[in-house]
Design a protein around this motif. Structure first.
Motif, PDB file in Angstrom:
ATOM      1  N   PHE A  36       0.673  -1.004  -0.021  1.00 23.16           N
ATOM      2  CA  PHE A  36      -0.180   0.179   0.056  1.00 23.16           C
ATOM      3  C   PHE A  36       0.839   1.092  -0.014  1.00 23.16           C
ATOM      4  CE2 PHE A  36      -2.813   3.258   2.285  1.00 23.16           C
ATOM      5  CZ  PHE A  36      -3.789   3.178   0.932  1.00 23.16           C
ATOM      6  N   ALA A  37       1.998   1.333   0.705  1.00 29.61           N
ATOM      7  CA  ALA A  37       2.863   2.166   0.612  1.00 29.61           C
ATOM      8  C   ALA A  37       3.543   2.701  -0.582  1.00 29.61           C
ATOM      9  CB  ALA A  37       4.012   2.243   1.807  1.00 29.61           C
ATOM     10  N   ASN A  38       3.500   1.671  -1.562  1.00 29.44           N
ATOM     11  CA  ASN A  38       4.310   2.047  -2.655  1.00 29.44           C
ATOM     12  C   ASN A  38       3.308   1.530  -3.752  1.00 29.44           C
ATOM     13  OD1 ASN A  38       6.208   2.403  -4.741  1.00 29.44           O
ATOM     14  ND2 ASN A  38       7.290   0.615  -4.417  1.00 29.44           N
ATOM     15  N   PRO A  39       2.175   2.344  -4.196  1.00 31.70           N
ATOM     16  CA  PRO A  39       1.136   1.898  -5.187  1.00 31.70           C
ATOM     17  C   PRO A  39       1.578   2.135  -6.523  1.00 31.70           C
ATOM     18  CG  PRO A  39       0.756   4.224  -4.326  1.00 31.70           C
ATOM     19  CD  PRO A  39       1.816   3.787  -3.620  1.00 31.70           C
ATOM     20  N   LEU A  40       0.795   1.267  -7.403  1.00 27.93           N
ATOM     21  CA  LEU A  40       1.014   1.514  -8.660  1.00 27.93           C
ATOM     22  C   LEU A  40       0.513   2.966  -9.306  1.00 27.93           C
ATOM     23  CD1 LEU A  40      -0.376  -1.938 -10.363  1.00 27.93           C
ATOM     24  CD2 LEU A  40       2.117  -1.046 -10.266  1.00 27.93           C
ATOM     25  N   THR A  41       1.217   3.575 -10.121  1.00 31.88           N
ATOM     26  CA  THR A  41       0.748   4.657 -10.649  1.00 31.88           C
ATOM     27  C   THR A  41       0.592   4.642 -12.015  1.00 31.88           C
ATOM     28  OG1 THR A  41       2.912   5.607 -10.852  1.00 31.88           O
ATOM     29  CG2 THR A  41       1.858   6.156  -8.629  1.00 31.88           C
ATOM     30  N   ARG A  42      -0.168   5.563 -12.788  1.00 35.72           N
ATOM     31  CA  ARG A  42      -0.185   5.713 -14.254  1.00 35.72           C
ATOM     32  C   ARG A  42       0.423   6.974 -14.666  1.00 35.72           C
ATOM     33  NH1 ARG A  42      -3.762   8.115 -17.847  1.00 35.72           N
ATOM     34  NH2 ARG A  42      -4.096   6.754 -19.684  1.00 35.72           N
ATOM     35  N   THR A  43       1.178   6.672 -15.744  1.00 39.19           N
ATOM     36  CA  THR A  43       2.003   7.764 -16.370  1.00 39.19           C
ATOM     37  C   THR A  43       1.268   8.388 -17.656  1.00 39.19           C
ATOM     38  OG1 THR A  43       4.139   8.799 -17.133  1.00 39.19           O
ATOM     39  CG2 THR A  43       3.583   6.205 -17.838  1.00 39.19           C
ATOM     40  N   GLU A  44       1.338   9.713 -17.923  1.00 38.13           N
ATOM     41  CA  GLU A  44       0.940  10.125 -19.045  1.00 38.13           C
ATOM     42  C   GLU A  44       2.105  10.512 -20.058  1.00 38.13           C
ATOM     43  OE1 GLU A  44      -2.037  13.263 -18.386  1.00 38.13           O
ATOM     44  OE2 GLU A  44      -3.288  11.642 -17.191  1.00 38.13           O
ATOM     45  N   ASP A  45       3.370  10.287 -19.745  1.00 40.34           N
ATOM     46  CA  ASP A  45       4.525  10.573 -20.432  1.00 40.34           C
ATOM     47  C   ASP A  45       4.719   9.722 -21.575  1.00 40.34           C
ATOM     48  OD1 ASP A  45       7.406  10.395 -21.210  1.00 40.34           O
ATOM     49  OD2 ASP A  45       7.748  11.699 -19.342  1.00 40.34           O
ATOM     50  N   ASP A  46       4.536  10.175 -22.512  1.00 39.36           N
ATOM     51  CA  ASP A  46       4.569   9.119 -23.882  1.00 39.36           C
ATOM     52  C   ASP A  46       5.975   8.433 -24.017  1.00 39.36           C
ATOM     53  OD1 ASP A  46       2.023   9.628 -24.811  1.00 39.36           O
ATOM     54  OD2 ASP A  46       2.678  11.448 -26.015  1.00 39.36           O
ATOM     55  N   THR A  47       6.954   9.212 -23.701  1.00 37.02           N
ATOM     56  CA  THR A  47       8.320   8.724 -23.795  1.00 37.02           C
ATOM     57  C   THR A  47       8.260   7.239 -22.914  1.00 37.02           C
ATOM     58  OG1 THR A  47       9.570  10.694 -24.320  1.00 37.02           O
ATOM     59  CG2 THR A  47      10.912   8.775 -23.423  1.00 37.02           C
ATOM     60  N   ILE A  48       7.962   7.321 -21.864  1.00 37.39           N
ATOM     61  CA  ILE A  48       7.741   6.440 -20.823  1.00 37.39           C
ATOM     62  C   ILE A  48       6.857   5.365 -21.314  1.00 37.39           C
ATOM     63  CG2 ILE A  48       7.068   5.510 -18.407  1.00 37.39           C
ATOM     64  CD1 ILE A  48       8.219   8.388 -17.649  1.00 37.39           C
ATOM     65  N   ILE A  49       5.807   5.785 -21.662  1.00 36.06           N
ATOM     66  CA  ILE A  49       4.682   4.613 -22.128  1.00 36.06           C
ATOM     67  C   ILE A  49       5.144   4.005 -23.218  1.00 36.06           C
ATOM     68  CG2 ILE A  49       2.671   4.540 -23.400  1.00 36.06           C
ATOM     69  CD1 ILE A  49       1.517   6.961 -21.789  1.00 36.06           C
ATOM     70  N   ASN A  50       5.957   4.732 -24.193  1.00 37.59           N
ATOM     71  CA  ASN A  50       6.482   3.659 -25.455  1.00 37.59           C
ATOM     72  C   ASN A  50       7.634   2.854 -25.299  1.00 37.59           C
ATOM     73  OD1 ASN A  50       4.726   4.945 -27.155  1.00 37.59           O
ATOM     74  ND2 ASN A  50       6.092   6.731 -27.705  1.00 37.59           N
ATOM     75  N   THR A  51       8.527   3.322 -24.185  1.00 36.85           N
ATOM     76  CA  THR A  51       9.501   2.433 -23.508  1.00 36.85           C
ATOM     77  C   THR A  51       8.914   1.315 -23.071  1.00 36.85           C
ATOM     78  OG1 THR A  51      10.987   4.419 -23.469  1.00 36.85           O
ATOM     79  CG2 THR A  51      11.546   2.382 -22.153  1.00 36.85           C
ATOM     80  N   ASN A  52       7.915   1.377 -21.971  1.00 36.40           N
ATOM     81  CA  ASN A  52       7.321   0.349 -21.379  1.00 36.40           C
ATOM     82  C   ASN A  52       6.681  -0.695 -22.195  1.00 36.40           C
ATOM     83  OD1 ASN A  52       8.027   1.501 -18.908  1.00 36.40           O
ATOM     84  ND2 ASN A  52       6.108   2.111 -18.241  1.00 36.40           N
ATOM     85  N   ARG A  53       6.023  -0.174 -23.353  1.00 34.97           N
ATOM     86  CA  ARG A  53       5.366  -1.093 -24.371  1.00 34.97           C
ATOM     87  C   ARG A  53       6.300  -1.898 -25.176  1.00 34.97           C
ATOM     88  NH1 ARG A  53       2.481   2.852 -26.752  1.00 34.97           N
ATOM     89  NH2 ARG A  53       0.582   2.401 -25.788  1.00 34.97           N
ATOM     90  N   GLN A  54       7.358  -1.044 -25.626  1.00 35.45           N
ATOM     91  CA  GLN A  54       8.628  -2.013 -26.203  1.00 35.45           C
ATOM     92  C   GLN A  54       9.001  -2.862 -25.493  1.00 35.45           C
ATOM     93  OE1 GLN A  54       9.370  -1.617 -29.582  1.00 35.45           O
ATOM     94  NE2 GLN A  54      10.775  -3.431 -28.948  1.00 35.45           N
ATOM     95  N   GLY A  58       7.977  -5.983 -27.163  1.00 35.08           N
ATOM     96  CA  GLY A  58       8.830  -6.331 -28.132  1.00 35.08           C
ATOM     97  C   GLY A  58       8.381  -6.030 -29.533  1.00 35.08           C
ATOM     98  N   ASP A  59       8.287  -6.875 -30.531  1.00 36.70           N
ATOM     99  CA  ASP A  59       7.889  -6.828 -31.878  1.00 36.70           C
ATOM    100  C   ASP A  59       6.648  -7.222 -32.117  1.00 36.70           C
ATOM    101  OD1 ASP A  59      10.441  -5.579 -32.581  1.00 36.70           O
ATOM    102  OD2 ASP A  59      11.154  -7.547 -33.280  1.00 36.70           O
ATOM    103  N   ALA A  60       5.916  -7.459 -30.979  1.00 37.11           N
ATOM    104  CA  ALA A  60       4.413  -8.100 -31.193  1.00 37.11           C
ATOM    105  C   ALA A  60       3.578  -7.187 -31.843  1.00 37.11           C
ATOM    106  CB  ALA A  60       3.866  -8.716 -29.970  1.00 37.11           C
ATOM    107  N   PRO A  61       2.574  -7.515 -32.756  1.00 32.88           N
ATOM    108  CA  PRO A  61       1.891  -6.475 -33.611  1.00 32.88           C
ATOM    109  C   PRO A  61       0.715  -6.032 -32.747  1.00 32.88           C
ATOM    110  CG  PRO A  61       1.168  -8.797 -34.212  1.00 32.88           C
ATOM    111  CD  PRO A  61       2.584  -8.932 -33.321  1.00 32.88           C
ATOM    112  N   ALA A  62       0.456  -4.630 -32.899  1.00 34.51           N
ATOM    113  CA  ALA A  62      -0.696  -3.844 -31.894  1.00 34.51           C
ATOM    114  C   ALA A  62      -1.952  -4.721 -32.431  1.00 34.51           C
ATOM    115  CB  ALA A  62      -0.534  -2.682 -32.301  1.00 34.51           C
ATOM    116  N   SER A  63      -2.705  -4.872 -31.415  1.00 36.59           N
ATOM    117  CA  SER A  63      -4.088  -5.267 -31.518  1.00 36.59           C
ATOM    118  C   SER A  63      -4.931  -3.952 -32.032  1.00 36.59           C
ATOM    119  CB  SER A  63      -4.818  -5.597 -30.339  1.00 36.59           C
ATOM    120  OG  SER A  63      -4.851  -4.664 -29.314  1.00 36.59           O
ATOM    121  N   ARG A  64      -6.122  -4.522 -33.077  1.00 38.40           N
ATOM    122  CA  ARG A  64      -6.694  -3.237 -33.646  1.00 38.40           C
ATOM    123  C   ARG A  64      -8.246  -3.837 -33.203  1.00 38.40           C
ATOM    124  NH1 ARG A  64      -2.742  -0.422 -35.236  1.00 38.40           N
ATOM    125  NH2 ARG A  64      -1.523  -1.205 -36.817  1.00 38.40           N
TER     126      ARG A  64
END
Length: 65
Positions: A36-54, A58-64
């Protein structure tokens, strides 16, 4: 007004051994969200989002949808 609070979930290891094991391992990991003292958080930083997604996908195709 009722203040927000984190409610407790209890799963018995006898009834749900796989779930209980997973939760115990996740809480012992020390990663964000493990306590509880270290909760998950959501970022809106596109650079961090893209790095996390990669990192996660990896190279998996994006779902449509």
């Amino acid at each position: 007004m009722v203040p927000w609070y984190a409610s407790e979930l209890v799963y018995g290891s006898a009834s749900y051994p796989s779930l209980a094991s997973h939760v115990q391992r996740a809480q012992a990991s020390g990663l964000p969200g493990a306590a509880f003292a270290n909760p998950l958080t959501r970022t809106e930083d596109d650079t961090i989002i893209n790095t996390n997604r990669q990192t996660a996908c990896g190279d998996a195709p994006a779902s449509r949808a």
